[in-house]
Design a protein around this motif. Structure first.
Motif, PDB file in Angstrom:
ATOM      1  N   ILE A  48      59.266   0.906  48.381  1.00  0.00           N
ATOM      2  CA  ILE A  48      57.880   0.712  47.945  1.00  0.00           C
ATOM      3  C   ILE A  48      57.773  -0.719  47.430  1.00  0.00           C
ATOM      4  N   VAL A  49      56.944  -1.510  48.095  1.00  0.00           N
ATOM      5  CA  VAL A  49      56.736  -2.903  47.690  1.00  0.00           C
ATOM      6  C   VAL A  49      55.539  -2.941  46.749  1.00  0.00           C
ATOM      7  N   PHE A  50      55.738  -3.601  45.609  1.00  0.00           N
ATOM      8  CA  PHE A  50      54.657  -3.699  44.633  1.00  0.00           C
ATOM      9  C   PHE A  50      54.686  -5.061  43.951  1.00  0.00           C
ATOM     10  N   LYS A  51      53.570  -5.403  43.336  1.00  0.00           N
ATOM     11  CA  LYS A  51      53.389  -6.688  42.663  1.00  0.00           C
ATOM     12  C   LYS A  51      52.736  -6.421  41.313  1.00  0.00           C
ATOM     13  N   VAL A  52      53.146  -7.138  40.295  1.00  0.00           N
ATOM     14  CA  VAL A  52      52.503  -6.996  38.989  1.00  0.00           C
ATOM     15  C   VAL A  52      51.682  -8.250  38.703  1.00  0.00           C
ATOM     16  N   GLU A  53      50.610  -8.062  37.975  1.00  0.00           N
ATOM     17  CA  GLU A  53      49.696  -9.171  37.684  1.00  0.00           C
ATOM     18  C   GLU A  53      50.110  -9.991  36.471  1.00  0.00           C
ATOM     19  N   GLU A  54      50.883  -9.377  35.573  1.00  0.00           N
ATOM     20  CA  GLU A  54      51.325 -10.111  34.387  1.00  0.00           C
ATOM     21  C   GLU A  54      52.772  -9.757  34.075  1.00  0.00           C
ATOM     22  N   LYS A  55      53.479 -10.678  33.438  1.00  0.00           N
ATOM     23  CA  LYS A  55      54.872 -10.448  33.058  1.00  0.00           C
ATOM     24  C   LYS A  55      54.925  -9.243  32.125  1.00  0.00           C
ATOM     25  N   LYS A  56      55.868  -8.316  32.394  1.00  0.00           N
ATOM     26  CA  LYS A  56      55.976  -7.139  31.534  1.00  0.00           C
ATOM     27  C   LYS A  56      57.326  -6.457  31.708  1.00  0.00           C
ATOM     28  N   THR A  57      57.662  -5.630  30.739  1.00  0.00           N
ATOM     29  CA  THR A  57      58.807  -4.739  30.854  1.00  0.00           C
ATOM     30  C   THR A  57      58.296  -3.451  31.460  1.00  0.00           C
ATOM     31  N   ALA A  58      58.963  -2.973  32.502  1.00  0.00           N
ATOM     32  CA  ALA A  58      58.566  -1.730  33.162  1.00  0.00           C
ATOM     33  C   ALA A  58      59.774  -0.803  33.220  1.00  0.00           C
ATOM     34  N   TYR A  59      59.493   0.482  33.236  1.00  0.00           N
ATOM     35  CA  TYR A  59      60.545   1.495  33.341  1.00  0.00           C
ATOM     36  C   TYR A  59      60.432   2.106  34.734  1.00  0.00           C
ATOM     37  N   LEU A  60      61.346   1.681  35.606  1.00  0.00           N
ATOM     38  CA  LEU A  60      61.303   2.098  36.993  1.00  0.00           C
ATOM     39  C   LEU A  60      62.181   3.321  37.224  1.00  0.00           C
ATOM     40  N   CYS A  61      61.664   4.226  38.031  1.00  0.00           N
ATOM     41  CA  CYS A  61      62.334   5.482  38.344  1.00  0.00           C
ATOM     42  C   CYS A  61      63.646   5.231  39.076  1.00  0.00           C
TER      43      CYS A  61
END
Length: 80
Positions: A48-61
């Protein structure tokens, strides 16, 4: 459809950069968890290709069963 391999039963906390594309591993076999390294080739899985709009910490499955892919939704807590 076959089931993905459970890479881990906990999310991966990652720092994501604004404007960058990421490829989340959907098969569970990548050596670069939670990101794709091409291990899915020859299988029915695609990242799954995705893009974020702002720098952030994410919790990926990492269990690969989230209903909010690529993000963790706690599904790993219900897996055997």
């Amino acid at each position: 459809m076959s089931e993905p391999h459970i890479a881990a039963k906990a999310p991966a906390a990652v720092e994501l950069e604004a404007g960058k594309n990421y490829a989340w591993c959907a098969c569970g076999h990548s050596k670069s968890q939670p990101f794709c390294d091409g291990s899915h080739k020859g299988t029915e899985f695609t990242p799954i290709v995705f893009k974020v709009e702002e720098k952030k910490t994410a919790y990926l499955c990492q269990c690969k069963h989230s209903n909010n892919k690529p993000y963790c939704d706690g599904t790993h807590k219900t897996l055997a």
